[in-house]
Motif scaffolding. Structure first.
Motif, PDB file in Angstrom:
ATOM      1  N   ASN A   1      24.743  18.567   4.267  1.00 52.19           N
ATOM      2  CA  ASN A   1      24.058  18.144   5.485  1.00 52.19           C
ATOM      3  C   ASN A   1      22.793  18.962   5.761  1.00 52.19           C
ATOM      4  O   ASN A   1      22.033  18.635   6.672  1.00 52.19           O
ATOM      5  CB  ASN A   1      25.004  18.230   6.686  1.00 52.19           C
ATOM      6  CG  ASN A   1      26.107  17.196   6.612  1.00 52.19           C
ATOM      7  OD1 ASN A   1      25.874  16.084   6.149  1.00 52.19           O
ATOM      8  ND2 ASN A   1      27.292  17.565   7.043  1.00 52.19           N
TER       9      ASN A   1
ATOM     10  N   GLY B   1      20.796  19.464   3.127  1.00 53.43           N
ATOM     11  CA  GLY B   1      19.991  19.120   1.955  1.00 53.43           C
ATOM     12  C   GLY B   1      20.505  19.710   0.673  1.00 53.43           C
ATOM     13  O   GLY B   1      19.807  19.700  -0.350  1.00 53.43           O
TER      14      GLY B   1
ATOM     15  N   ALA C   1      16.026  16.033  -0.509  1.00 57.33           N
ATOM     16  CA  ALA C   1      16.530  15.610   0.798  1.00 57.33           C
ATOM     17  C   ALA C   1      16.027  16.552   1.881  1.00 57.33           C
ATOM     18  O   ALA C   1      16.034  17.768   1.721  1.00 57.33           O
ATOM     19  CB  ALA C   1      18.053  15.578   0.775  1.00 57.33           C
ATOM     20  N   GLU C   2      15.592  15.988   2.991  1.00 58.27           N
ATOM     21  CA  GLU C   2      15.071  16.788   4.090  1.00 58.27           C
ATOM     22  C   GLU C   2      16.188  17.626   4.701  1.00 58.27           C
ATOM     23  O   GLU C   2      17.373  17.380   4.489  1.00 58.27           O
ATOM     24  CB  GLU C   2      14.467  15.872   5.148  1.00 58.27           C
ATOM     25  CG  GLU C   2      15.478  14.909   5.759  1.00 58.27           C
ATOM     26  CD  GLU C   2      14.835  13.794   6.538  1.00 58.27           C
ATOM     27  OE1 GLU C   2      15.509  13.217   7.421  1.00 58.27           O
ATOM     28  OE2 GLU C   2      13.662  13.488   6.279  1.00 58.27           O
TER      29      GLU C   2
ATOM     30  N   ASN D   1      19.945  16.714   7.241  1.00 55.75           N
ATOM     31  CA  ASN D   1      20.029  15.268   7.039  1.00 55.75           C
ATOM     32  C   ASN D   1      21.491  14.847   7.053  1.00 55.75           C
ATOM     33  O   ASN D   1      22.386  15.681   6.973  1.00 55.75           O
ATOM     34  CB  ASN D   1      19.370  14.859   5.719  1.00 55.75           C
ATOM     35  CG  ASN D   1      20.150  15.349   4.519  1.00 55.75           C
ATOM     36  OD1 ASN D   1      21.204  14.806   4.192  1.00 55.75           O
ATOM     37  ND2 ASN D   1      19.643  16.382   3.850  1.00 55.75           N
TER      38      ASN D   1
ATOM     39  N   TYR E   1      22.455  12.442   4.797  1.00 56.10           N
ATOM     40  CA  TYR E   1      22.438  11.582   3.622  1.00 56.10           C
ATOM     41  C   TYR E   1      23.759  11.643   2.850  1.00 56.10           C
ATOM     42  O   TYR E   1      24.380  10.628   2.567  1.00 56.10           O
ATOM     43  CB  TYR E   1      21.307  11.988   2.661  1.00 56.10           C
ATOM     44  CG  TYR E   1      19.921  11.793   3.172  1.00 56.10           C
ATOM     45  CD1 TYR E   1      19.649  11.030   4.305  1.00 56.10           C
ATOM     46  CD2 TYR E   1      18.843  12.374   2.513  1.00 56.10           C
ATOM     47  CE1 TYR E   1      18.356  10.859   4.763  1.00 56.10           C
ATOM     48  CE2 TYR E   1      17.549  12.206   2.949  1.00 56.10           C
ATOM     49  CZ  TYR E   1      17.305  11.450   4.080  1.00 56.10           C
ATOM     50  OH  TYR E   1      16.019  11.292   4.520  1.00 56.10           O
TER      51      TYR E   1
ATOM     52  N   ALA F   1      21.635   8.418   0.485  1.00 58.08           N
ATOM     53  CA  ALA F   1      20.225   8.758   0.678  1.00 58.08           C
ATOM     54  C   ALA F   1      19.320   7.565   0.363  1.00 58.08           C
ATOM     55  O   ALA F   1      19.722   6.628  -0.315  1.00 58.08           O
ATOM     56  CB  ALA F   1      19.850   9.940  -0.214  1.00 58.08           C
TER      57      ALA F   1
END
Length: 512
Positions: A303, A305, A366-367, A370, A372, A376
């Motif tokens: 979470n 990245g 990935a930011e 996130n 994702y 993603a």
């Protein structure tokens, strides 16, 4: 039970085919309920919707969201870009070359590929049977050409992985007579070439936004021809055929290199001029996401990245980069995602630390934070223009016709865009044919890392066994090294025992 057996024999009845959208850049339709093919295939709109099922079929197996994506598992895990820890499950067994005919991942991938193939065959057969009063010839031929491109993708994966596979040319709609024997690799490759030749004749030369195009078909055809120059066919005459296809793509002027290497993998810039074909994903929360951001990601909480923790960077691969090559900073994560942003992880040396054990393979950033995880928005590139340039250099070198001018246009143009300092990443100079081949292969590894082509490359260049035996990375970040387990027959995968039990016409690959 009949349905389970049927899927195990690599096919699926048309009555249970589901159609789902493959890309936010393609069709907007995302049908989730069953519609009879006869009721759907009455006009062009219905045929377009049916084609979405073919794109979804490719998405399902080439870069599926669970553990069975072909590009990741065949192309990357069983090569020398990453290592796998002891808790990696079947991924560990793939990396260590400890697969058996009863391996669950191998079985699922075989099943999924043939299920996907049958969905695509259904599009070819059923749209092909539509009458002029249902669909005009031009859209009909385009839909068929796109489906044949997608079928070539699946068959190329099958013959690359198992070598000796059944060649299924039409949709299977009955449970009767499923005992299909294996074709020779030559027969499978001939069918792939036939599909791609038909596709390139019909499709437009353009950046397709997620759809198959003439450029994508010619690039894949060039890749297929090149693979035929290596094991098991070793057909040197295919170098010239590859050259011709790839040169047309280059000369078309449609495609080019993106100025910034990291920008290639920015999900806001995915359908750019360098992408000939990519497999579309959209997320999070849309049931269309990718797991690239977490499967390949830095150490730390997903979470924030970070990655799953089942893929680490091969330290020798990291060492192959010039220190001022932007691809090193983009493709290897040395930071912890809990503490640093992706930008800091790339450019702030303070984030790197000194312990190289937890370094991760990285590419799609990935930011932070996130949500994702494995959902993603990152598309999976299948063929991009950099690959075309390197294949073109390879095709000419295979004929003994590589020149410094071509090296400058291909390999050195890639090196030019990744230099952080003017003196970094020295240009390639023309050498002997064997020296050129080694340099092109090394550049493919640096440029195309984690995109799923490394194992095919190593096999084609004839150095797979020596490369696997040379992997030597100790510590908690690896389950061991694959060399002690490797046997030359493992250049291909075993045919699942469950398939042989259901189809006595199948013969196990030698050695398993």
């Amino acid at each position: 039970m009949e349905t389970v057996k049927f899927k195990g024999v690599w096919m699926i009845l048309i009555g249970i085919i589901s159609l789902t959208s493959c890309s936010d850049d393609y069709l907007d339709e995302n049908p989730k309920t069953f519609v009879s093919p006869d009721a759907l295939l009455t006009d062009e709109e219905g045929a377009e919707i049916y084609l979405v099922g073919a794109y979804d079929a490719v998405q399902d197996i080439i870069v599926t969201d669970d553990a069975d994506g072909w590009l990741n598992h065949w192309g990357t895990l069983a090569a020398d870009e990453v290592v796998v820890p002891g808790w990696g499950g079947d991924r560990k067994l793939i990396f260590l070359h400890q697969l058996t005919p009863s391996n669950a991942t191998v079985r699922r991938m075989w099943e999924s590929m043939y299920i996907s193939l049958n969905r695509i065959n259904s599009v070819v057969d059923r749209v092909g049977a539509m009458t002029p009063d249902q669909i005009e010839d031009e859209p009909k031929q385009r839909i068929l050409a796109e489906a044949r491109y997608l079928r070539a993708m699946i068959n190329f994966a099958l013959v690359s992985t198992w070598e000796n596979v059944p060649l299924i040319e039409h949709e299977t709609t009955s449970l009767n007579n499923l005992e299909v024997p294996q074709a020779t690799p030559e027969e499978v490759y001939a069918f792939i070439i036939e599909d791609l030749q038909a596709a390139k004749t019909t499709l437009p030369m353009e950046q397709g936004g997620g759809r198959a195009t003439k450029g994508a078909a010619q690039a894949l055809l060039g890749k297929v021809y090149l693979q035929m120059t290596g094991f098991p066919l070793n057909q040197d005459d295919k170098f010239a055929l590859a050259e011709a296809e790839l040169k047309e793509v280059i000369d078309s002027g449609v495609y080019g290199l993106v100025d910034s290497y990291p920008d290639l993998f920015d999900y806001t810039n995915e359908q750019n001029k360098e992408i000939l074909f990519s497999i579309g994903k959209e997320g999070p929360g849309k049931n269309e996401g990718s797991y690239l951001g977490a499967f390949y990601g830095p150490n730390g909480n997903v979470n924030e990245g970070g990655g799953f923790g089942t893929v680490y960077a091969n330290h020798e691969w990291e060492a192959s980069y010039d220190r001022d090559d932007i691809r090193l900073l983009n493709n290897v994560a040395k930071h912890n995602a809990n503490n640093w942003t992706p930008e800091e992880g790339m450019f702030n040396p303070e984030s790197w630390g000194t312990n190289k054990v937890p370094w991760r393979a990285w590419k799609w950033h990935a930011e932070k934070p996130n949500n994702y995880v494995n959902d993603a928005p990152f598309d999976n590139p299948y063929i991009r223009f950099a690959d075309v340039l390197l294949m073109y250099a390879e095709a000419l070198n295979g004929q003994g016709e590589l020149s410094q001018a071509v090296i400058d246009m291909t390999v050195n143009s890639l090196r030019e865009r990744v230099r952080l300092e003017p003196t970094a990443v020295p240009d390639m100079a023309l050498g002997s044919q064997s020296e050129n081949a080694a340099e092109i292969l090394a550049e493919r590894r640096r440029e195309l890392a984690l995109e799923g082509w490394r194992r095919n490359d190593l096999i084609r260049f004839g150095v797979y066994e020596e490369t696997i035996n040379a992997i030597n990375q100790e510590g908690f970040s690896t389950a061991g090294n694959p060399g002690p387990n490797y046997n030359e027959f493992e250049i291909r995968w075993p045919i699942p025992n469950s398939e042989i039990e259901l189809n006595p016409s199948l013969e196990q690959n030698p050695g398993y």
